[in-house]
Design a protein around this motif. Structure first.
Motif, PDB file in Angstrom:
ATOM      1  N   LEU A 135       0.824  -1.208   0.000  1.00 27.81           N
ATOM      2  CA  LEU A 135       0.000   0.000   0.000  1.00 27.81           C
ATOM      3  C   LEU A 135       0.857   1.256   0.000  1.00 27.81           C
ATOM      4  O   LEU A 135       0.671   2.161  -0.822  1.00 27.81           O
ATOM      5  N   TYR A 136       1.811   1.331   0.908  1.00 26.55           N
ATOM      6  CA  TYR A 136       2.576   2.566   1.091  1.00 26.55           C
ATOM      7  C   TYR A 136       3.763   2.702   0.139  1.00 26.55           C
ATOM      8  O   TYR A 136       4.197   3.821  -0.143  1.00 26.55           O
ATOM      9  N   PHE A 137       4.287   1.589  -0.354  1.00 32.83           N
ATOM     10  CA  PHE A 137       5.469   1.668  -1.206  1.00 32.83           C
ATOM     11  C   PHE A 137       5.170   1.434  -2.686  1.00 32.83           C
ATOM     12  O   PHE A 137       6.073   1.525  -3.507  1.00 32.83           O
ATOM     13  N   ASP A 138       3.896   1.156  -3.018  1.00 30.81           N
ATOM     14  CA  ASP A 138       3.587   0.911  -4.419  1.00 30.81           C
ATOM     15  C   ASP A 138       2.230   1.444  -4.862  1.00 30.81           C
ATOM     16  O   ASP A 138       2.118   2.009  -5.944  1.00 30.81           O
ATOM     17  N   VAL A 139       1.204   1.287  -4.052  1.00 31.03           N
ATOM     18  CA  VAL A 139      -0.167   1.476  -4.526  1.00 31.03           C
ATOM     19  C   VAL A 139      -0.701   2.888  -4.311  1.00 31.03           C
ATOM     20  O   VAL A 139      -1.282   3.495  -5.216  1.00 31.03           O
ATOM     21  N   MET A 140      -0.528   3.430  -3.117  1.00 32.30           N
ATOM     22  CA  MET A 140      -1.128   4.728  -2.795  1.00 32.30           C
ATOM     23  C   MET A 140      -0.305   5.895  -3.330  1.00 32.30           C
ATOM     24  O   MET A 140       0.924   5.853  -3.344  1.00 32.30           O
ATOM     25  N   ASN A 141      -1.021   6.931  -3.726  1.00 34.07           N
ATOM     26  CA  ASN A 141      -0.388   8.213  -4.026  1.00 34.07           C
ATOM     27  C   ASN A 141      -0.489   9.067  -2.760  1.00 34.07           C
ATOM     28  O   ASN A 141      -1.528   9.662  -2.481  1.00 34.07           O
ATOM     29  N   HIS A 142       0.590   9.080  -1.980  1.00 38.62           N
ATOM     30  CA  HIS A 142       0.542   9.752  -0.683  1.00 38.62           C
ATOM     31  C   HIS A 142       1.799  10.597  -0.494  1.00 38.62           C
ATOM     32  O   HIS A 142       2.794  10.430  -1.191  1.00 38.62           O
ATOM     33  N   ASN A 143       1.735  11.480   0.483  1.00 34.60           N
ATOM     34  CA  ASN A 143       2.810  12.445   0.689  1.00 34.60           C
ATOM     35  C   ASN A 143       3.296  12.400   2.136  1.00 34.60           C
ATOM     36  O   ASN A 143       2.552  12.762   3.049  1.00 34.60           O
ATOM     37  N   PRO A 144       4.548  11.970   2.370  1.00 36.00           N
ATOM     38  CA  PRO A 144       5.088  11.951   3.729  1.00 36.00           C
ATOM     39  C   PRO A 144       5.188  13.338   4.376  1.00 36.00           C
ATOM     40  O   PRO A 144       5.348  13.429   5.596  1.00 36.00           O
ATOM     41  N   GLU A 145       5.096  14.387   3.562  1.00 33.56           N
ATOM     42  CA  GLU A 145       4.973  15.737   4.138  1.00 33.56           C
ATOM     43  C   GLU A 145       3.527  15.892   4.574  1.00 33.56           C
ATOM     44  O   GLU A 145       2.706  16.470   3.876  1.00 33.56           O
ATOM     45  N   PHE A 146       3.229  15.397   5.747  1.00 34.96           N
ATOM     46  CA  PHE A 146       1.870  15.100   6.187  1.00 34.96           C
ATOM     47  C   PHE A 146       0.990  16.330   6.342  1.00 34.96           C
ATOM     48  O   PHE A 146       1.381  17.328   6.958  1.00 34.96           O
ATOM     49  N   LYS A 147      -0.221  16.226   5.782  1.00 32.65           N
ATOM     50  CA  LYS A 147      -1.278  17.217   5.989  1.00 32.65           C
ATOM     51  C   LYS A 147      -2.499  16.481   6.539  1.00 32.65           C
ATOM     52  O   LYS A 147      -2.948  15.494   5.957  1.00 32.65           O
ATOM     53  N   MET A 148      -3.033  16.980   7.637  1.00 32.07           N
ATOM     54  CA  MET A 148      -4.147  16.296   8.288  1.00 32.07           C
ATOM     55  C   MET A 148      -5.365  16.157   7.371  1.00 32.07           C
ATOM     56  O   MET A 148      -6.063  15.150   7.400  1.00 32.07           O
ATOM     57  N   ASP A 149      -5.624  17.177   6.529  1.00 31.90           N
ATOM     58  CA  ASP A 149      -6.839  17.120   5.704  1.00 31.90           C
ATOM     59  C   ASP A 149      -6.722  16.140   4.537  1.00 31.90           C
ATOM     60  O   ASP A 149      -7.727  15.761   3.927  1.00 31.90           O
ATOM     61  N   GLY A 150      -5.514  15.725   4.193  1.00 33.10           N
ATOM     62  CA  GLY A 150      -5.326  14.724   3.155  1.00 33.10           C
ATOM     63  C   GLY A 150      -5.734  15.162   1.766  1.00 33.10           C
ATOM     64  O   GLY A 150      -5.894  14.320   0.869  1.00 33.10           O
ATOM     65  N   LYS A 151      -5.879  16.447   1.554  1.00 29.31           N
ATOM     66  CA  LYS A 151      -6.312  16.909   0.232  1.00 29.31           C
ATOM     67  C   LYS A 151      -5.224  16.653  -0.814  1.00 29.31           C
ATOM     68  O   LYS A 151      -4.041  16.821  -0.568  1.00 29.31           O
ATOM     69  N   GLY A 152      -5.663  16.257  -1.983  1.00 27.64           N
ATOM     70  CA  GLY A 152      -4.746  16.050  -3.099  1.00 27.64           C
ATOM     71  C   GLY A 152      -3.925  14.781  -3.028  1.00 27.64           C
ATOM     72  O   GLY A 152      -2.945  14.639  -3.756  1.00 27.64           O
ATOM     73  N   GLU A 153      -4.316  13.838  -2.173  1.00 32.16           N
ATOM     74  CA  GLU A 153      -3.586  12.577  -2.072  1.00 32.16           C
ATOM     75  C   GLU A 153      -4.534  11.467  -1.634  1.00 32.16           C
ATOM     76  O   GLU A 153      -5.638  11.715  -1.152  1.00 32.16           O
ATOM     77  N   ASP A 154      -4.093  10.218  -1.830  1.00 33.26           N
ATOM     78  CA  ASP A 154      -4.824   9.082  -1.287  1.00 33.26           C
ATOM     79  C   ASP A 154      -4.607   9.047   0.223  1.00 33.26           C
ATOM     80  O   ASP A 154      -3.543   9.448   0.718  1.00 33.26           O
ATOM     81  N   VAL A 155      -5.597   8.572   0.951  1.00 31.79           N
ATOM     82  CA  VAL A 155      -5.452   8.456   2.400  1.00 31.79           C
ATOM     83  C   VAL A 155      -5.851   7.058   2.852  1.00 31.79           C
ATOM     84  O   VAL A 155      -6.588   6.347   2.164  1.00 31.79           O
ATOM     85  N   PHE A 156      -5.338   6.682   4.030  1.00 29.98           N
ATOM     86  CA  PHE A 156      -5.561   5.346   4.573  1.00 29.98           C
ATOM     87  C   PHE A 156      -6.042   5.441   6.015  1.00 29.98           C
ATOM     88  O   PHE A 156      -5.553   6.266   6.793  1.00 29.98           O
ATOM     89  N   PHE A 157      -7.001   4.586   6.363  1.00 31.06           N
ATOM     90  CA  PHE A 157      -7.479   4.487   7.733  1.00 31.06           C
ATOM     91  C   PHE A 157      -7.337   3.040   8.217  1.00 31.06           C
ATOM     92  O   PHE A 157      -7.750   2.110   7.524  1.00 31.06           O
ATOM     93  N   LEU A 158      -6.760   2.886   9.397  1.00 32.33           N
ATOM     94  CA  LEU A 158      -6.624   1.574  10.031  1.00 32.33           C
ATOM     95  C   LEU A 158      -7.726   1.433  11.072  1.00 32.33           C
ATOM     96  O   LEU A 158      -7.703   2.103  12.098  1.00 32.33           O
ATOM     97  N   SER A 159      -8.684   0.562  10.806  1.00 29.47           N
ATOM     98  CA  SER A 159      -9.774   0.373  11.755  1.00 29.47           C
ATOM     99  C   SER A 159      -9.356  -0.513  12.921  1.00 29.47           C
ATOM    100  O   SER A 159      -9.628  -0.202  14.079  1.00 29.47           O
ATOM    101  N   ASN A 160      -8.694  -1.627  12.618  1.00 31.54           N
ATOM    102  CA  ASN A 160      -8.216  -2.529  13.677  1.00 31.54           C
ATOM    103  C   ASN A 160      -6.897  -1.987  14.231  1.00 31.54           C
ATOM    104  O   ASN A 160      -5.805  -2.510  13.988  1.00 31.54           O
ATOM    105  N   GLY A 161      -7.029  -0.906  15.011  1.00 29.80           N
ATOM    106  CA  GLY A 161      -5.867  -0.118  15.423  1.00 29.80           C
ATOM    107  C   GLY A 161      -4.883  -0.830  16.315  1.00 29.80           C
ATOM    108  O   GLY A 161      -3.767  -0.338  16.507  1.00 29.80           O
ATOM    109  N   HIS A 162      -5.241  -1.991  16.842  1.00 32.23           N
ATOM    110  CA  HIS A 162      -4.288  -2.715  17.692  1.00 32.23           C
ATOM    111  C   HIS A 162      -3.080  -3.220  16.900  1.00 32.23           C
ATOM    112  O   HIS A 162      -2.042  -3.518  17.503  1.00 32.23           O
ATOM    113  N   ILE A 163      -3.176  -3.307  15.571  1.00 34.33           N
ATOM    114  CA  ILE A 163      -1.994  -3.715  14.797  1.00 34.33           C
ATOM    115  C   ILE A 163      -1.164  -2.487  14.427  1.00 34.33           C
ATOM    116  O   ILE A 163      -0.542  -2.424  13.363  1.00 34.33           O
ATOM    117  N   SER A 164      -1.114  -1.548  15.340  1.00 32.68           N
ATOM    118  CA  SER A 164      -0.333  -0.318  15.127  1.00 32.68           C
ATOM    119  C   SER A 164       1.141  -0.566  14.824  1.00 32.68           C
ATOM    120  O   SER A 164       1.745   0.231  14.090  1.00 32.68           O
TER     121      SER A 164
END
Length: 281
Positions: free
Chosen positions: A44-73
């Motif tokens: 996901l992070y190294f091939d599939v998503m178009n994301h920006n490590p210069e993090f913006k909370m609103d996630g505008k202009g990029e793909d975003v990911f949510f982890l629901s089962n947060g215990h696998i942090s």
């Protein structure tokens, strides 16, 4: 493709080393599900998503990911650090006092990459739908990805969300279920059977695909195929088969490693199986 399959597999090995060392370092955490989802998160992070490590909370202009089962942090923190969101050396603070790397992801510590607190199971799909709708309202062409555990599908909120997304044509959403058949109290089939998930989500109006989440080539192809289905009227559900503890032979397939840390001897045995030329944190 941003990385070859071999390169992605090598990154996944590094991530697995991070996971067992993080959980061992604080003698707390959830290695089983983290190890099982490592290939997915790496892809996901190294091939599939178009994301920006210069993090913006609103996630505008990029793909975003949510982890629901947060215990696998642990797997998420490792992948975020290894893809440039924060220093890799910070992984050593996992679950320790005053750390930004809490046992379950939270926003209070302002850790780059984290947009919502998670780990209270059953809520992630709803959050992801909300973000996907916001992106459509902003006329964005970016996607929202979410990962759910199979055990947490026993929470009723998921099924309200599962009805809502197709009804509202939330077709910029790609959700994946970590289908390992295990939860903290034992096999999901014994605790509360999920039935035929593929037919259930199809009947709700989702486009459903299946994948092997412990085969890098298969999971990369599946996620790119899922992207090709976006914006065609239906949300996409990827039912991903995995084995809890994958990569460490004495952890594989057992719910007993859902939330147990390895001791010194077990850590060394795990690291001996996860050989890498990359540097540990």
């Amino acid at each position: 493709m941003k990385h070859s399959i071999k390169e992605l597999e090598n990154i996944a090995t590094v991530v697995r080393r991070d996971i067992v060392r993080m959980v061992h370092g604080c003698q707390s955490g959830h290695p089983g599900g983290s190890l099982g989802c490592t290939d997915f998160m790496t892809a996901l992070y190294f091939d599939v998503m178009n994301h920006n490590p210069e993090f913006k909370m609103d996630g505008k202009g990029e793909d975003v990911f949510f982890l629901s089962n947060g215990h696998i942090s642990p797997v998420w923190y490792s992948v975020l650090a290894r893809s440039g969101y924060f220093p890799v050396k910070e992984l050593a603070t996992f679950r320790k006092l005053n750390s930004r790397l809490q046992g379950h992801p939270t926003t209070h510590e302002k850790l780059p990459g984290i947009r919502v607190a998670s780990g209270s199971l059953g809520q992630g799909l709803s959050v992801a739908i909300g973000m996907a709708i916001a992106k459509k309202m902003d006329n964005e062409s970016n996607l929202v990805f979410a990962l759910l555990g199979d055990g947490e599908l026993q929470e009723g909120q998921n099924w309200e969300a599962a009805m809502f997304a197709p009804h509202n044509s939330v077709d910029n959403l790609i959700c994946t279920i970590d289908y390992n058949g295990q939860q903290i109290d034992g096999p999901t089939e014994r605790v509360l059977s999920l039935g035929n998930l593929e037919e259930k989500f199809k009947s709700f109006g989702w486009h459903v695909i299946t994948s092997n989440g412990n085969n890098m080539d298969d999971i990369v192809k599946a996620l790119h195929y899922a992207k090709s289905l976006a914006f065609k009227g239906k949300p996409i559900m990827n039912i991903m088969s995995t084995e809890m503890g994958y990569g460490v032979d004495f952890m594989v397939g057992s719910h007993k490693w859902h939330g147990v840390a390895p001791n010194d001897e077990q850590l060394q045995a795990a690291l001996n199986q996860l050989t890498s030329t990359e540097n540990d944190y």
